[in-house]
Design a protein around this motif. Structure first.
Motif, PDB file in Angstrom:
ATOM      1  N   GLN A  15       5.403 -78.306   0.309  1.00  0.00           N
ATOM      2  CA  GLN A  15       5.265 -77.809  -0.808  1.00  0.00           C
ATOM      3  C   GLN A  15       4.126 -76.638  -0.075  1.00  0.00           C
ATOM      4  OE1 GLN A  15       4.258 -79.886  -4.581  1.00  0.00           O
ATOM      5  NE2 GLN A  15       5.206 -81.726  -3.852  1.00  0.00           N
ATOM      6  N   ALA A  16       3.968 -76.612   0.394  1.00  0.00           N
ATOM      7  CA  ALA A  16       3.538 -75.470   1.210  1.00  0.00           C
ATOM      8  C   ALA A  16       4.228 -74.307   1.299  1.00  0.00           C
ATOM      9  CB  ALA A  16       3.083 -75.596   2.506  1.00  0.00           C
ATOM     10  N   GLN A  17       5.295 -73.826   1.093  1.00  0.00           N
ATOM     11  CA  GLN A  17       5.919 -72.705   0.678  1.00  0.00           C
ATOM     12  C   GLN A  17       5.980 -71.932   1.805  1.00  0.00           C
ATOM     13  OE1 GLN A  17       4.579 -71.252  -3.500  1.00  0.00           O
ATOM     14  NE2 GLN A  17       4.248 -72.936  -4.210  1.00  0.00           N
ATOM     15  N   GLU A  18       5.908 -70.853   1.657  1.00  0.00           N
ATOM     16  CA  GLU A  18       5.863 -69.911   2.985  1.00  0.00           C
ATOM     17  C   GLU A  18       5.031 -70.316   3.746  1.00  0.00           C
ATOM     18  OE1 GLU A  18       2.858 -67.775  -0.010  1.00  0.00           O
ATOM     19  OE2 GLU A  18       4.459 -69.404  -0.314  1.00  0.00           O
ATOM     20  N   PHE A  19       3.962 -71.248   3.605  1.00  0.00           N
ATOM     21  CA  PHE A  19       2.693 -71.227   5.116  1.00  0.00           C
ATOM     22  C   PHE A  19       3.756 -72.767   5.826  1.00  0.00           C
ATOM     23  CE2 PHE A  19       0.646 -69.662   1.396  1.00  0.00           C
ATOM     24  CZ  PHE A  19      -0.128 -68.106   2.582  1.00  0.00           C
ATOM     25  N   VAL A  20       4.609 -73.094   5.693  1.00  0.00           N
ATOM     26  CA  VAL A  20       5.544 -74.288   6.212  1.00  0.00           C
ATOM     27  C   VAL A  20       4.819 -74.031   7.933  1.00  0.00           C
ATOM     28  CG1 VAL A  20       7.286 -76.231   6.763  1.00  0.00           C
ATOM     29  CG2 VAL A  20       6.674 -74.669   4.422  1.00  0.00           C
ATOM     30  N   SER A  21       5.523 -72.942   8.893  1.00  0.00           N
ATOM     31  CA  SER A  21       5.404 -73.043   9.758  1.00  0.00           C
ATOM     32  C   SER A  21       4.171 -72.911  10.343  1.00  0.00           C
ATOM     33  CB  SER A  21       6.262 -71.934  10.599  1.00  0.00           C
ATOM     34  OG  SER A  21       5.507 -70.608   9.737  1.00  0.00           O
ATOM     35  N   VAL A  22       2.992 -72.748   9.297  1.00  0.00           N
ATOM     36  CA  VAL A  22       1.478 -72.331   9.976  1.00  0.00           C
ATOM     37  C   VAL A  22       1.335 -73.782   9.476  1.00  0.00           C
ATOM     38  CG1 VAL A  22      -0.393 -70.939   8.515  1.00  0.00           C
ATOM     39  CG2 VAL A  22       1.368 -69.572   9.578  1.00  0.00           C
ATOM     40  N   VAL A  23       1.159 -74.671   8.544  1.00  0.00           N
ATOM     41  CA  VAL A  23       0.722 -75.421   8.679  1.00  0.00           C
ATOM     42  C   VAL A  23       1.346 -76.117   9.578  1.00  0.00           C
ATOM     43  CG1 VAL A  23       1.171 -77.721   7.378  1.00  0.00           C
ATOM     44  CG2 VAL A  23       0.812 -76.137   6.221  1.00  0.00           C
ATOM     45  N   HIS A  24       2.404 -76.617  10.265  1.00  0.00           N
ATOM     46  CA  HIS A  24       2.779 -77.492  11.499  1.00  0.00           C
ATOM     47  C   HIS A  24       2.016 -77.248  12.653  1.00  0.00           C
ATOM     48  CE1 HIS A  24       5.787 -79.427   9.635  1.00  0.00           C
ATOM     49  NE2 HIS A  24       7.617 -77.885   9.679  1.00  0.00           N
ATOM     50  N   GLN A  25       1.728 -75.443  12.564  1.00  0.00           N
ATOM     51  CA  GLN A  25       0.984 -74.638  13.833  1.00  0.00           C
ATOM     52  C   GLN A  25      -0.242 -75.434  13.913  1.00  0.00           C
ATOM     53  OE1 GLN A  25       1.103 -71.277  13.331  1.00  0.00           O
ATOM     54  NE2 GLN A  25       0.011 -70.228  16.334  1.00  0.00           N
ATOM     55  N   GLY A  26      -0.884 -75.885  12.604  1.00  0.00           N
ATOM     56  CA  GLY A  26      -1.821 -75.879  12.455  1.00  0.00           C
ATOM     57  C   GLY A  26      -2.192 -77.074  13.094  1.00  0.00           C
ATOM     58  N   ALA A  27      -0.975 -78.306  12.740  1.00  0.00           N
ATOM     59  CA  ALA A  27      -1.260 -80.097  13.329  1.00  0.00           C
ATOM     60  C   ALA A  27      -0.654 -79.983  14.764  1.00  0.00           C
ATOM     61  CB  ALA A  27      -0.127 -80.322  12.563  1.00  0.00           C
ATOM     62  N   GLN A  28      -0.006 -78.958  15.141  1.00  0.00           N
ATOM     63  CA  GLN A  28      -0.126 -79.205  17.097  1.00  0.00           C
ATOM     64  C   GLN A  28      -1.250 -78.263  17.259  1.00  0.00           C
ATOM     65  OE1 GLN A  28       2.302 -80.483  18.383  1.00  0.00           O
ATOM     66  NE2 GLN A  28       3.204 -80.573  16.756  1.00  0.00           N
ATOM     67  N   ILE A  29      -2.270 -77.508  16.842  1.00  0.00           N
ATOM     68  CA  ILE A  29      -3.465 -77.165  17.065  1.00  0.00           C
ATOM     69  C   ILE A  29      -4.270 -78.196  17.501  1.00  0.00           C
ATOM     70  CG2 ILE A  29      -5.781 -75.627  16.743  1.00  0.00           C
ATOM     71  CD1 ILE A  29      -3.750 -73.615  15.508  1.00  0.00           C
ATOM     72  N   TRP A  30      -4.481 -78.901  16.460  1.00  0.00           N
ATOM     73  CA  TRP A  30      -5.139 -80.201  16.658  1.00  0.00           C
ATOM     74  C   TRP A  30      -4.568 -81.665  18.063  1.00  0.00           C
ATOM     75  CZ3 TRP A  30     -10.328 -81.440  15.411  1.00  0.00           C
ATOM     76  CH2 TRP A  30     -10.495 -80.622  15.370  1.00  0.00           C
ATOM     77  N   ASN A  31      -3.610 -81.546  17.624  1.00  0.00           N
ATOM     78  CA  ASN A  31      -2.651 -82.515  19.056  1.00  0.00           C
ATOM     79  C   ASN A  31      -3.269 -82.233  20.281  1.00  0.00           C
ATOM     80  OD1 ASN A  31      -1.292 -83.805  16.440  1.00  0.00           O
ATOM     81  ND2 ASN A  31       0.205 -82.663  16.868  1.00  0.00           N
TER      82      ASN A  31
END
Length: 176
Positions: free
Chosen positions: A40-56
């Motif tokens: 449900q992050a709409q146009e920001f889905v890839s940015v959400v994945h990027q934020g998760a990878q930053i923490w990982n």
């Protein structure tokens, strides 16, 4: 001296028999997996994945993974026209919003995503105004493109999730 030799011989015999008497290496803990739903992050889905990878890439005691079929997510991510924000229900659980108001003002999207994940990982806002502090949020200049937690922020998250330690099985021999 004789006692040491006897104990050494007993340990060697136990080792030859396949019995582990003592372990000098500590067990390593598997990271706690948190599942997030970005559907449900709409146009920001890839940015959400990027934020998760930053923490990982910066912490070892917790890992952010996209939710898989049949699982309930720990974290739900939404998009709306307000400011980015997060609501936690407990450590590692809650929801956050990728707010278009900050995006429209020019804030760096991966920084927003990593910052909001930081709240779910137990970090509060710290309005230092420093670009080096991920959790300084909007107090840092709009031109700030640092999306990575500093060493203190990463250490705090690792400490927050240190309690999910697993211990490898061991056998002990009572030796006289």
């Amino acid at each position: 001296m004789i006692l040491r030799r006897v104990l050494a011989a007993l340990c060697a015999a136990a080792a030859l028999a396949g019995v582990q008497v003592i372990s000098a290496t500590p067990a390593t803990a598997a990271p706690r997996i948190l599942y997030y739903d970005a559907s449900q992050a709409q146009e920001f889905v890839s940015v959400v994945h990027q934020g998760a990878q930053i923490w990982n890439s910066r912490v070892t005691n917790v890992r952010l993974e996209p939710v898989t079929a049949g699982r309930t997510p720990n974290i739900r991510v939404y998009a709306d026209n307000n400011w980015p924000r997060a609501q936690t229900t407990s450590l590692g659980n809650g929801r956050w919003w990728m707010g278009r108001q900050a995006v429209n003002q020019g804030y760096y999207q991966p920084r927003i995503a990593a910052h909001e994940f930081g709240h779910l990982l137990g970090l509060p806002d710290r309005r230092t105004g420093l670009c080096a502090d991920l959790m300084s949020g909007s107090s840092a200049p709009v031109s700030c493109t640092n999306a990575y937690p500093n060493s203190r922020e990463a250490a705090t998250v690792n400490a927050n999730f240190r309690t999910s330690v697993s211990v490898a099985p061991e056998a002990y021999v009572w030796a006289p």
